[in-house]
Scaffold this motif. Structure first.
Motif, PDB file in Angstrom:
ATOM      1  N   LEU A 127       0.967  -1.101   0.051  1.00  0.00           N
ATOM      2  CA  LEU A 127       0.068   0.140  -0.009  1.00  0.00           C
ATOM      3  C   LEU A 127       0.886   1.141  -0.055  1.00  0.00           C
ATOM      4  O   LEU A 127       0.697   2.147  -0.736  1.00  0.00           O
ATOM      5  N   GLY A 128       1.951   1.419   0.829  1.00  0.00           N
ATOM      6  CA  GLY A 128       3.096   2.361   0.819  1.00  0.00           C
ATOM      7  C   GLY A 128       3.671   2.594  -0.510  1.00  0.00           C
ATOM      8  O   GLY A 128       3.730   3.685  -1.161  1.00  0.00           O
ATOM      9  N   MET A 129       4.105   1.435  -1.083  1.00  0.00           N
ATOM     10  CA  MET A 129       4.663   1.342  -2.397  1.00  0.00           C
ATOM     11  C   MET A 129       3.741   1.633  -3.518  1.00  0.00           C
ATOM     12  O   MET A 129       4.403   2.291  -4.614  1.00  0.00           O
ATOM     13  N   LEU A 130       2.210   1.540  -3.482  1.00  0.00           N
ATOM     14  CA  LEU A 130       1.381   2.010  -4.330  1.00  0.00           C
ATOM     15  C   LEU A 130       1.538   3.514  -4.630  1.00  0.00           C
ATOM     16  O   LEU A 130       1.795   4.086  -5.643  1.00  0.00           O
ATOM     17  N   SER A 131       1.544   4.351  -3.308  1.00  0.00           N
ATOM     18  CA  SER A 131       1.814   5.704  -3.504  1.00  0.00           C
ATOM     19  C   SER A 131       3.287   6.060  -3.896  1.00  0.00           C
ATOM     20  O   SER A 131       3.496   7.031  -4.677  1.00  0.00           O
ATOM     21  N   ALA A 132       4.229   5.539  -3.419  1.00  0.00           N
ATOM     22  CA  ALA A 132       5.711   5.619  -3.585  1.00  0.00           C
ATOM     23  C   ALA A 132       6.088   5.510  -5.270  1.00  0.00           C
ATOM     24  O   ALA A 132       6.525   6.541  -5.775  1.00  0.00           O
TER      25      ALA A 132
END
Length: 325
Positions: A127-132
């Motif tokens: 989920l964090g990598m989605l934004s990153a």
């Protein structure tokens, strides 16, 4: 009554085959509503348009069976599409394609390291990598969309627009990749390790299975499939918005779950994932043919995900409703 069909038998059948039963009902209904639904050109069009989603779902199947999630595939597909389009005009397609694959695999390796070796929660990490990765894509492109300059002078279009013996190349890529990964998952020691890790990670570790390495490899395979999907997307449109993959992660996950892969890990097959992709594709196509607007697909996708998760849990406990309810 001996030999008769009991209520529990019906509940068990719905729990195990409910999605397929619902799909048959949908197909019959759409065929009655619009005679074009099962026309050969429409069927071929649905399969072709589902190829990108299907290629991504193949890799995510490995991740889900291993007991993890990957919500970064949508933004990663945007990244790979933008990168290969940008590099096409700078260094040529023969170098742009491998460069894009290497960059996308590096992202997959980083996620695999965090989840596999550092044992971080896959939902939080991806989920964090989605934004990153979305931010990385916007930074790389400068917030601009990408287009190939000389579209009529390049062979790059073959991956998304070409055909062999009347079969569109995207379908061939999807089919060949599905056959290869199906063999890896179902016929190799690595495939058995993926099932073991997803079924019981602790037991797999005590059995000598390198759990971290297996999870890491699953994310590498997922990123490989995403890069392939990005290549098809870029080749098909010969240009792209930098948000082209936005929201695809939910559709991919829905297709994998529809195919019978459990969110709890340890179950699922490549063949059933293909069925899940086609179910989603034909349902969305049917909704458009009967006159519903495209945004109604988002609601239907949500309903399908809820239904699939419910049936998945019901199959595990052998009944549709919780005994506590």
């Amino acid at each position: 009554m001996a030999g008769g069909i009991t209520k529990s038998d019906i509940g068990g059948l719905l729990a195990k085959q409910g999605i397929l039963i619902a799909f048959v009902i949908f197909m019959i209904g759409f065929t009655i509503a619009n005679e074009r639904f099962l026309a050969p050109e429409n069927v071929m069009g649905v399969v072709r348009s589902s190829a990108i989603l299907g290629v991504m779902a193949l890799g995510v199947t490995f991740v889900v069976i291993s007991g993890n999630l990957d919500l970064s595939v949508g933004s990663m597909m945007s990244f790979s599409t933008i990168v290969v389009l940008d590099l096409h005009d700078k260094i040529g397609p023969e170098f742009a394609i491998p460069a894009m694959f290497v960059m996308t695999l590096c992202l997959g390796a980083f996620i695999g390291f965090l989840v596999g070796y550092l044992k971080l929660n896959s939902l939080i990490v991806t989920l964090g990598m989605l934004s990153a990765i979305h931010g990385l894509t916007l930074t790389y492109s400068g917030g601009k969309n990408m287009d190939i300059a000389n579209k009529g002078e390049t062979w790059f279009a073959v991956f998304g627009q070409g055909s062999v013996l009347g079969i569109p190349v995207p379908i061939l890529i999807f089919g060949l990749l599905a056959a290869l990964l199906g063999m890896v998952l179902g016929k190799t020691p690595f495939g058995r390790k993926v099932y073991a890790v997803g079924g019981n990670g602790v037991a797999a570790t005590f059995s000598g299975i390198p759990r971290a390495r297996v999870v890491f490899t699953c994310y590498l395979l997922s990123s490989l499939c995403v890069a392939t999907a990005g290549l098809i997307q870029a080749s098909r449109s010969m240009g792209s918005q930098n948000t082209v993959g936005q929201g695809l992660e939910l559709e991919v996950l829905a297709a994998v779950i529809l195919g019978g892969a459990s969110l709890l890990g340890g179950s699922g097959t490549i063949f059933k994932t293909i069925i899940g992709v086609l179910i989603l594709g034909f349902i969305q196509n049917g909704l458009l043919l009967v006159g519903l607007q495209f945004y109604a697909q988002y609601v239907v996708t949500w309903v399908i995900i809820i239904l699939a998760v419910w049936l998945d849990i019901a199959a595990k406990r052998g009944r549709l409703l919780s005994p506590i309810a």
